[in-house]
Design a protein around this motif. Sequence first.
Motif, PDB file in Angstrom:
ATOM      1  N   SER A 130      68.004 108.860  68.952  1.00  0.00           N
ATOM      2  CA  SER A 130      66.827 108.170  68.432  1.00  0.00           C
ATOM      3  C   SER A 130      66.343 107.032  69.328  1.00  0.00           C
ATOM      4  N   SER A 131      66.993 106.818  70.479  1.00  0.00           N
ATOM      5  CA  SER A 131      66.550 105.759  71.380  1.00  0.00           C
ATOM      6  C   SER A 131      65.182 106.098  71.968  1.00  0.00           C
ATOM      7  N   LEU A 132      64.282 105.133  71.915  1.00  0.00           N
ATOM      8  CA  LEU A 132      62.958 105.341  72.514  1.00  0.00           C
ATOM      9  C   LEU A 132      63.025 105.366  74.036  1.00  0.00           C
ATOM     10  N   TYR A 133      64.155 104.917  74.596  1.00  0.00           N
ATOM     11  CA  TYR A 133      64.242 104.753  76.046  1.00  0.00           C
ATOM     12  C   TYR A 133      65.305 105.636  76.694  1.00  0.00           C
ATOM     13  N   GLU A 192      67.426  91.635  70.585  1.00  0.00           N
ATOM     14  CA  GLU A 192      68.441  92.432  69.882  1.00  0.00           C
ATOM     15  C   GLU A 192      67.956  93.853  69.653  1.00  0.00           C
ATOM     16  N   TRP A 193      66.677  94.005  69.314  1.00  0.00           N
ATOM     17  CA  TRP A 193      66.136  95.356  69.114  1.00  0.00           C
ATOM     18  C   TRP A 193      66.196  96.153  70.419  1.00  0.00           C
ATOM     19  N   LEU A 194      65.781  95.534  71.516  1.00  0.00           N
ATOM     20  CA  LEU A 194      65.793  96.234  72.804  1.00  0.00           C
ATOM     21  C   LEU A 194      67.213  96.624  73.198  1.00  0.00           C
ATOM     22  N   LEU A 195      68.167  95.699  73.069  1.00  0.00           N
ATOM     23  CA  LEU A 195      69.548  96.017  73.437  1.00  0.00           C
ATOM     24  C   LEU A 195      70.093  97.147  72.568  1.00  0.00           C
ATOM     25  N   GLY A 196      69.713  97.173  71.289  1.00  0.00           N
ATOM     26  CA  GLY A 196      70.150  98.256  70.420  1.00  0.00           C
ATOM     27  C   GLY A 196      69.615  99.605  70.864  1.00  0.00           C
ATOM     28  N   GLY A 206      59.896 101.901  66.032  1.00  0.00           N
ATOM     29  CA  GLY A 206      59.714 100.483  66.343  1.00  0.00           C
ATOM     30  C   GLY A 206      58.746  99.752  65.449  1.00  0.00           C
ATOM     31  N   ASP A 207      58.074 100.447  64.536  1.00  0.00           N
ATOM     32  CA  ASP A 207      57.151  99.765  63.621  1.00  0.00           C
ATOM     33  C   ASP A 207      57.919  98.792  62.722  1.00  0.00           C
ATOM     34  N   ALA A 211      58.291  98.131  70.411  1.00  0.00           N
ATOM     35  CA  ALA A 211      58.103  98.640  71.773  1.00  0.00           C
ATOM     36  C   ALA A 211      56.775  98.164  72.346  1.00  0.00           C
ATOM     37  N   ARG A 212      55.740  98.152  71.512  1.00  0.00           N
ATOM     38  CA  ARG A 212      54.448  97.671  71.997  1.00  0.00           C
ATOM     39  C   ARG A 212      54.502  96.178  72.297  1.00  0.00           C
ATOM     40  N   MET A 213      55.248  95.421  71.508  1.00  0.00           N
ATOM     41  CA  MET A 213      55.375  93.995  71.780  1.00  0.00           C
ATOM     42  C   MET A 213      55.914  93.749  73.187  1.00  0.00           C
TER      43      MET A 213
END
Length: 429
Positions: A260-263, A245-249, A366-367, A397-399
């Motif tokens: 604010s997207s890291l990607y 869910e975090w990644l899709l967000g 992502g912390d 993100a590190r996970m």
Amino acid sequence: MMHTATDLNELAHQALALMRGAGFDDAQVTASHTGLHELNVNHNEPSLLRSGDTRKLVLLGIVDGRMASTEVADLSPEALRERIAGLFDDAQAAPQDDANAVSSAQHARIVKGPQQPDLDVLAGKMRELLEFRARETPRMMVDEADAKHTLVRSHTLTTRGSDLAASVGSYGMGVFGTAREGSRSSSFNYTFGSADELDGAHAADWFGIGQMLRDTEQQIETEPVGARFVGDVVLAPNAVESLLEWLLGQLADTQLIAGSSLYRDSVGQPVGSPLLGLRSRFEAAGCAPLSADAHLAAPVELVCGGVLRSLTPSLYGSRKTGLAHVPLGQGWELAAGETSLASLVAGVERGAIVGRLSMGMPAANGDFSGVIKNSFAIAGGARGPALAETMISGNMARMLRDITGASRERQDHGALLLPWLRIANLHFS
């Protein structure tokens, strides 16, 4: 009562005509009917067999670049005209935004899944569940459970020529409960899912129900994690879902529009371990390849071998950011690995099997810090006792980058097909 595709078609056309007549520049209407047949259990006992019908209209209108939307349950002509007039006023008072738009020239007729319920199947699966509980996990209290058949019919029209109709049927089961012995009890636990049929397996074998009941019984007695350490987690599918869910967000409208997207600028680049693969499952049980913004949703692979292949802005998000529109239905799967679940656990020197993550919203980078629930310690590659409330912290993100194993076993919940993931470098306390 409205039960047919013709009824929905007529209602949608009627509503769209009223929207046009009210003065909207563009409009989108969805008429839907949900039929539910459900057998419920409360506190280990069958409690209710019920059926229900829900009918509604979802209306979205744009005037001078200003948009408003609403849901309507009273479908009488008078109530509908009154609500549309109010919606026009709401739109005129909304902020102007040139990115507002409705879909154009989308056409589909979709019929999938069981269109009629078999009540004997529902009764049989619930009987299997209760017999399994009494025989295999007698300390488990099934606080709530259901076996159900759901049929969702919908018809969507827009002023730009889109015409999308669907009739999607599915069976489902869900179980929620705790295990108790004397004054002691476990944390609550749950699982649920949807399927096109339930006859193909025992109730305990659907959606990890049997394993959830067994694990919860073993979580009555818990032990603290002890001293702080850095170790590995093996995330069970319920916990993997939180990471997904975090990644899709990060790939969708809210983060992309906010910047604010890291990607945002990572398409074509590695964002995770080579073991990470994510693709759509829009044809799964209970799902349809239709997006919320009234587009057909083609299959999409978002991550392959850890490399990000696409972002997922909606029509509005695309017009707002200049990124290509990627329509999304519901349903996702993460790639299976080549390692057994037992081997994933055996490879962990110190850590935990995590059944569920309980955490707030991760920070912008992502912390996160959260409590792991329904979890077991791992020491020397062996599963140990259930853990008392234990904290883990890290970075989402590190996970993704620190995935060191994915199980070949996956749990199929219908809209989600997920493996167990082993992830390194989490901080335990």
